[in-house]
Design an enzyme around this catalytic site. Sequence first.
Site, PDB file in Angstrom:
ATOM      1  N   ARG A 112       0.822  -1.216   0.000  1.00  0.00           N
ATOM      2  CA  ARG A 112       0.000   0.000   0.000  1.00  0.00           C
ATOM      3  C   ARG A 112       0.851   1.259   0.000  1.00  0.00           C
ATOM      4  NH1 ARG A 112      -4.705  -2.757   3.197  1.00  0.00           N
ATOM      5  NH2 ARG A 112      -6.382  -1.265   2.996  1.00  0.00           N
TER       6      ARG A 112
ATOM      7  N   ARG B  24     -21.379  -2.734   5.053  1.00  0.00           N
ATOM      8  CA  ARG B  24     -20.489  -3.718   5.680  1.00  0.00           C
ATOM      9  C   ARG B  24     -20.343  -3.438   7.178  1.00  0.00           C
ATOM     10  NH1 ARG B  24     -14.643  -4.540   3.150  1.00  0.00           N
ATOM     11  NH2 ARG B  24     -14.071  -2.743   4.408  1.00  0.00           N
TER      12      ARG B  24
ATOM     13  N   ARG C 171      -9.926   6.660   5.422  1.00  0.00           N
ATOM     14  CA  ARG C 171      -9.306   5.516   4.741  1.00  0.00           C
ATOM     15  C   ARG C 171      -9.237   5.763   3.232  1.00  0.00           C
ATOM     16  NH1 ARG C 171     -12.483   0.637   5.840  1.00  0.00           N
ATOM     17  NH2 ARG C 171     -10.669  -0.570   5.226  1.00  0.00           N
TER      18      ARG C 171
ATOM     19  N   ARG D 105     -17.521  -3.717  12.010  1.00  0.00           N
ATOM     20  CA  ARG D 105     -16.114  -3.317  11.998  1.00  0.00           C
ATOM     21  C   ARG D 105     -15.948  -1.933  12.587  1.00  0.00           C
ATOM     22  NH1 ARG D 105     -12.776  -4.931   6.658  1.00  0.00           N
ATOM     23  NH2 ARG D 105     -11.761  -2.997   7.254  1.00  0.00           N
TER      24      ARG D 105
HETATM   25  P1  AMP Z   1      -8.158  -3.705   4.931  1.00  0.00           P
HETATM   26  O1  AMP Z   1      -9.058  -4.730   5.514  1.00  0.00           O
HETATM   27  O2  AMP Z   1      -7.235  -4.252   3.895  1.00  0.00           O
HETATM   28  O3  AMP Z   1      -8.867  -2.471   4.467  1.00  0.00           O
HETATM   29  O4  AMP Z   1      -7.197  -3.226   6.132  1.00  0.00           O
HETATM   30  C1  AMP Z   1      -7.721  -2.707   7.333  1.00  0.00           C
HETATM   31  C2  AMP Z   1      -6.692  -1.828   8.013  1.00  0.00           C
HETATM   32  O5  AMP Z   1      -5.521  -2.582   8.328  1.00  0.00           O
HETATM   33  C3  AMP Z   1      -6.188  -0.653   7.180  1.00  0.00           C
HETATM   34  O6  AMP Z   1      -7.044   0.465   7.227  1.00  0.00           O
HETATM   35  C4  AMP Z   1      -4.852  -0.372   7.855  1.00  0.00           C
HETATM   36  O7  AMP Z   1      -5.008   0.286   9.101  1.00  0.00           O
HETATM   37  C5  AMP Z   1      -4.350  -1.787   8.142  1.00  0.00           C
HETATM   38  N1  AMP Z   1      -3.592  -2.315   6.982  1.00  0.00           N
HETATM   39  C6  AMP Z   1      -3.935  -3.364   6.188  1.00  0.00           C
HETATM   40  N2  AMP Z   1      -3.003  -3.563   5.245  1.00  0.00           N
HETATM   41  C7  AMP Z   1      -2.047  -2.618   5.437  1.00  0.00           C
HETATM   42  C8  AMP Z   1      -0.836  -2.283   4.777  1.00  0.00           C
HETATM   43  N3  AMP Z   1      -0.422  -2.969   3.701  1.00  0.00           N
HETATM   44  N4  AMP Z   1      -0.118  -1.238   5.257  1.00  0.00           N
HETATM   45  C9  AMP Z   1      -0.516  -0.559   6.341  1.00  0.00           C
HETATM   46  N5  AMP Z   1      -1.656  -0.798   6.999  1.00  0.00           N
HETATM   47  C10 AMP Z   1      -2.420  -1.822   6.554  1.00  0.00           C
END
Ligand code: AMP
Length: 199
Positions: free
Chosen positions: A95, A134, A151, A140
Amino acid sequence: MSMTPRPSFLVLLGPPGAGKGTQAGRLAASMGVPAISTGDIFRENVKGESELGLAAKRYMDAGEYVPDDVTNAMVADRLGQADARAGFILDGYPRTAAQVDRLDEILAEGDAALEIVLEITADPEEIVGRLTLRAAEQGRSDDSEDVMRRRLEVYREQTAPLVDLYSRRGLLVSVDGMGGVDEVGARIGVALSKTPPSR
Ligand code: AMP
Protein backbone atom coordinates in the site's frame (compact mmCIF):
# COMPACT_ATOMS: atom_id res chain seq x y z
CA MET A 1 -6.78 -29.26 -14.80
CA SER A 2 -6.92 -25.84 -16.38
CA MET A 3 -5.25 -25.60 -19.78
CA THR A 4 -4.40 -21.94 -19.42
CA PRO A 5 -1.50 -21.35 -17.09
CA ARG A 6 -2.30 -18.47 -14.79
CA PRO A 7 0.06 -16.15 -13.04
CA SER A 8 0.56 -17.23 -9.48
CA PHE A 9 2.17 -14.15 -7.94
CA LEU A 10 -0.56 -11.60 -7.92
CA VAL A 11 -1.31 -8.35 -6.12
CA LEU A 12 -4.78 -6.86 -5.82
CA LEU A 13 -4.91 -3.08 -5.71
CA GLY A 14 -7.94 -0.87 -5.19
CA PRO A 15 -9.64 1.35 -2.65
CA PRO A 16 -11.25 -0.02 0.51
CA GLY A 17 -14.69 -1.35 -0.34
CA ALA A 18 -13.87 -2.15 -3.99
CA GLY A 19 -14.43 -5.87 -3.35
CA LYS A 20 -10.77 -6.98 -3.24
CA GLY A 21 -11.32 -9.43 -0.39
CA THR A 22 -14.21 -11.22 -2.07
CA GLN A 23 -12.43 -11.45 -5.42
CA ALA A 24 -9.16 -12.50 -3.77
CA GLY A 25 -10.98 -15.44 -2.17
CA ARG A 26 -12.51 -16.52 -5.47
CA LEU A 27 -9.23 -16.24 -7.34
CA ALA A 28 -7.35 -18.13 -4.64
CA ALA A 29 -9.81 -21.00 -4.88
CA SER A 30 -9.53 -21.18 -8.67
CA MET A 31 -5.73 -20.79 -8.74
CA GLY A 32 -4.94 -23.04 -5.79
CA VAL A 33 -2.78 -20.47 -4.02
CA PRO A 34 -3.46 -18.70 -0.71
CA ALA A 35 -5.15 -15.30 -0.54
CA ILE A 36 -3.22 -13.27 1.98
CA SER A 37 -4.99 -10.23 3.39
CA THR A 38 -2.92 -7.98 5.61
CA GLY A 39 -6.14 -6.43 6.95
CA ASP A 40 -7.41 -9.89 8.00
CA ILE A 41 -4.09 -10.77 9.65
CA PHE A 42 -4.13 -7.49 11.56
CA ARG A 43 -7.76 -8.03 12.62
CA GLU A 44 -6.98 -11.57 13.87
CA ASN A 45 -4.09 -10.18 15.89
CA VAL A 46 -6.23 -7.41 17.33
CA LYS A 47 -8.81 -10.02 18.35
CA GLY A 48 -6.14 -12.26 19.87
CA GLU A 49 -4.60 -9.24 21.64
CA SER A 50 -1.11 -10.17 20.42
CA GLU A 51 1.73 -7.69 20.51
CA LEU A 52 1.26 -7.09 16.78
CA GLY A 53 -2.45 -6.53 17.31
CA LEU A 54 -1.82 -4.04 20.08
CA ALA A 55 0.66 -2.19 17.85
CA ALA A 56 -1.75 -2.09 14.91
CA LYS A 57 -5.09 -1.34 16.56
CA ARG A 58 -4.84 2.39 17.08
CA TYR A 59 -3.81 2.98 13.47
CA MET A 60 -6.60 0.79 12.16
CA ASP A 61 -9.23 2.43 14.33
CA ALA A 62 -8.15 5.84 13.04
CA GLY A 63 -8.17 4.74 9.38
CA GLU A 64 -4.40 5.23 9.13
CA TYR A 65 -1.86 2.78 7.81
CA VAL A 66 0.06 0.61 10.24
CA PRO A 67 3.74 1.69 10.00
CA ASP A 68 5.71 0.10 7.16
CA ASP A 69 8.28 -1.60 9.40
CA VAL A 70 5.55 -3.44 11.33
CA THR A 71 3.59 -4.35 8.19
CA ASN A 72 6.64 -5.42 6.20
CA ALA A 73 7.92 -7.68 8.97
CA MET A 74 4.54 -9.37 9.24
CA VAL A 75 4.30 -9.92 5.47
CA ALA A 76 7.87 -11.26 5.20
CA ASP A 77 6.99 -13.77 7.89
CA ARG A 78 3.73 -14.83 6.20
CA LEU A 79 5.23 -15.13 2.71
CA GLY A 80 8.03 -17.26 4.13
CA GLN A 81 5.54 -20.00 5.02
CA ALA A 82 5.44 -23.13 2.89
CA ASP A 83 2.00 -22.59 1.36
CA ALA A 84 3.12 -19.31 -0.24
CA ARG A 85 6.09 -20.77 -2.16
CA ALA A 86 4.23 -21.58 -5.37
CA GLY A 87 2.31 -18.35 -5.41
CA PHE A 88 -0.10 -16.11 -3.58
CA ILE A 89 -2.68 -13.42 -3.98
CA LEU A 90 -1.89 -10.39 -1.89
CA ASP A 91 -4.96 -8.44 -0.84
CA GLY A 92 -4.19 -5.06 0.70
CA TYR A 93 -0.40 -5.16 0.36
CA PRO A 94 1.66 -3.32 -0.82
CA ARG A 95 0.00 0.00 0.00
CA THR A 96 3.03 2.32 0.11
CA ALA A 97 6.17 2.79 -1.98
CA ALA A 98 8.30 1.36 0.85
CA GLN A 99 6.11 -1.75 0.87
CA VAL A 100 6.56 -2.12 -2.90
CA ASP A 101 10.34 -2.15 -2.38
CA ARG A 102 10.16 -4.66 0.45
CA LEU A 103 7.91 -6.97 -1.57
CA ASP A 104 10.39 -6.87 -4.45
CA GLU A 105 13.14 -7.92 -2.05
CA ILE A 106 11.09 -10.72 -0.51
CA LEU A 107 10.21 -12.09 -3.94
CA ALA A 108 13.79 -11.80 -5.19
CA GLU A 109 14.99 -13.75 -2.14
CA GLY A 110 12.65 -16.56 -3.21
CA ASP A 111 13.75 -16.24 -6.85
CA ALA A 112 10.25 -15.08 -7.82
CA ALA A 113 8.73 -11.95 -9.29
CA LEU A 114 5.31 -10.38 -9.42
CA GLU A 115 3.35 -11.44 -12.46
CA ILE A 116 0.20 -9.34 -12.34
CA VAL A 117 -1.07 -6.37 -10.40
CA LEU A 118 -4.83 -6.41 -10.68
CA GLU A 119 -6.48 -3.09 -9.97
CA ILE A 120 -10.17 -3.19 -9.04
CA THR A 121 -11.59 0.29 -9.59
CA ALA A 122 -14.59 1.72 -7.78
CA ASP A 123 -16.47 4.98 -7.51
CA PRO A 124 -15.86 6.71 -4.12
CA GLU A 125 -19.53 7.45 -3.43
CA GLU A 126 -20.51 3.89 -4.18
CA ILE A 127 -17.73 2.77 -1.85
CA VAL A 128 -19.07 4.82 1.04
CA GLY A 129 -22.42 3.11 0.50
CA ARG A 130 -20.84 -0.36 0.43
CA LEU A 131 -18.72 0.28 3.50
CA THR A 132 -21.69 1.60 5.46
CA LEU A 133 -23.51 -1.63 4.68
CA ARG A 134 -20.49 -3.72 5.68
CA ALA A 135 -20.15 -1.80 8.96
CA ALA A 136 -23.73 -2.70 9.81
CA GLU A 137 -23.24 -6.36 8.84
CA GLN A 138 -19.82 -7.01 10.36
CA GLY A 139 -19.58 -4.44 13.11
CA ARG A 140 -16.11 -3.32 12.00
CA SER A 141 -14.80 -0.51 14.19
CA ASP A 142 -13.02 1.14 11.24
CA ASP A 143 -16.16 1.51 9.13
CA SER A 144 -17.70 4.60 10.77
CA GLU A 145 -18.24 7.36 8.22
CA ASP A 146 -15.38 9.60 9.43
CA VAL A 147 -12.89 6.75 9.51
CA MET A 148 -14.17 5.50 6.17
CA ARG A 149 -13.52 8.88 4.56
CA ARG A 150 -10.07 9.00 6.11
CA ARG A 151 -9.31 5.52 4.74
CA LEU A 152 -10.27 6.65 1.25
CA GLU A 153 -8.09 9.76 1.63
CA VAL A 154 -5.09 7.74 2.79
CA TYR A 155 -5.64 5.40 -0.18
CA ARG A 156 -5.62 8.37 -2.57
CA GLU A 157 -2.49 9.84 -1.01
CA GLN A 158 -0.36 6.76 -0.45
CA THR A 159 -1.67 3.85 -2.50
CA ALA A 160 -3.20 5.32 -5.67
CA PRO A 161 0.32 6.30 -6.89
CA LEU A 162 1.21 2.59 -6.96
CA VAL A 163 -1.19 2.16 -9.89
CA ASP A 164 1.13 4.28 -12.05
CA LEU A 165 4.21 2.66 -10.65
CA TYR A 166 3.06 -0.85 -11.56
CA SER A 167 1.67 0.36 -14.86
CA ARG A 168 5.13 1.62 -15.81
CA ARG A 169 6.48 -1.83 -15.01
CA GLY A 170 3.95 -3.34 -17.42
CA LEU A 171 2.27 -5.37 -14.68
CA LEU A 172 -1.03 -3.54 -14.33
CA VAL A 173 -4.42 -4.90 -15.35
CA SER A 174 -7.47 -2.78 -14.40
CA VAL A 175 -10.98 -4.09 -13.99
CA ASP A 176 -14.18 -2.18 -13.22
CA GLY A 177 -15.29 -3.26 -9.73
CA MET A 178 -18.81 -1.88 -10.02
CA GLY A 179 -21.55 -4.50 -10.23
CA GLY A 180 -22.30 -7.85 -8.65
CA VAL A 181 -19.67 -10.27 -7.35
CA ASP A 182 -20.14 -12.70 -10.25
CA GLU A 183 -20.13 -9.93 -12.83
CA VAL A 184 -16.86 -8.50 -11.53
CA GLY A 185 -15.44 -12.01 -11.14
CA ALA A 186 -16.22 -12.71 -14.80
CA ARG A 187 -14.49 -9.47 -15.88
CA ILE A 188 -11.43 -10.48 -13.89
CA GLY A 189 -11.43 -13.92 -15.52
CA VAL A 190 -11.48 -12.34 -18.98
CA ALA A 191 -8.79 -9.78 -18.11
CA LEU A 192 -6.45 -12.42 -16.70
CA SER A 193 -6.96 -14.84 -19.58
CA LYS A 194 -5.89 -12.12 -22.02
CA THR A 195 -2.73 -11.47 -20.09
CA PRO A 196 0.06 -13.75 -21.27
CA PRO A 197 2.02 -15.15 -18.35
CA SER A 198 5.31 -13.26 -18.24
CA ARG A 199 7.36 -16.23 -17.08
P1 AMP B 1 -8.16 -3.71 4.93
O1 AMP B 1 -9.06 -4.73 5.51
O2 AMP B 1 -7.23 -4.25 3.90
O3 AMP B 1 -8.87 -2.47 4.47
O4 AMP B 1 -7.20 -3.23 6.13
C1 AMP B 1 -7.72 -2.71 7.33
C2 AMP B 1 -6.69 -1.83 8.01
O5 AMP B 1 -5.52 -2.58 8.33
C3 AMP B 1 -6.19 -0.65 7.18
O6 AMP B 1 -7.04 0.47 7.23
C4 AMP B 1 -4.85 -0.37 7.85
O7 AMP B 1 -5.01 0.29 9.10
C5 AMP B 1 -4.35 -1.79 8.14
N1 AMP B 1 -3.59 -2.31 6.98
C6 AMP B 1 -3.93 -3.36 6.19
N2 AMP B 1 -3.00 -3.56 5.24
C7 AMP B 1 -2.05 -2.62 5.44
C8 AMP B 1 -0.84 -2.28 4.78
N3 AMP B 1 -0.42 -2.97 3.70
N4 AMP B 1 -0.12 -1.24 5.26
C9 AMP B 1 -0.52 -0.56 6.34
N5 AMP B 1 -1.66 -0.80 7.00
C10 AMP B 1 -2.42 -1.82 6.55
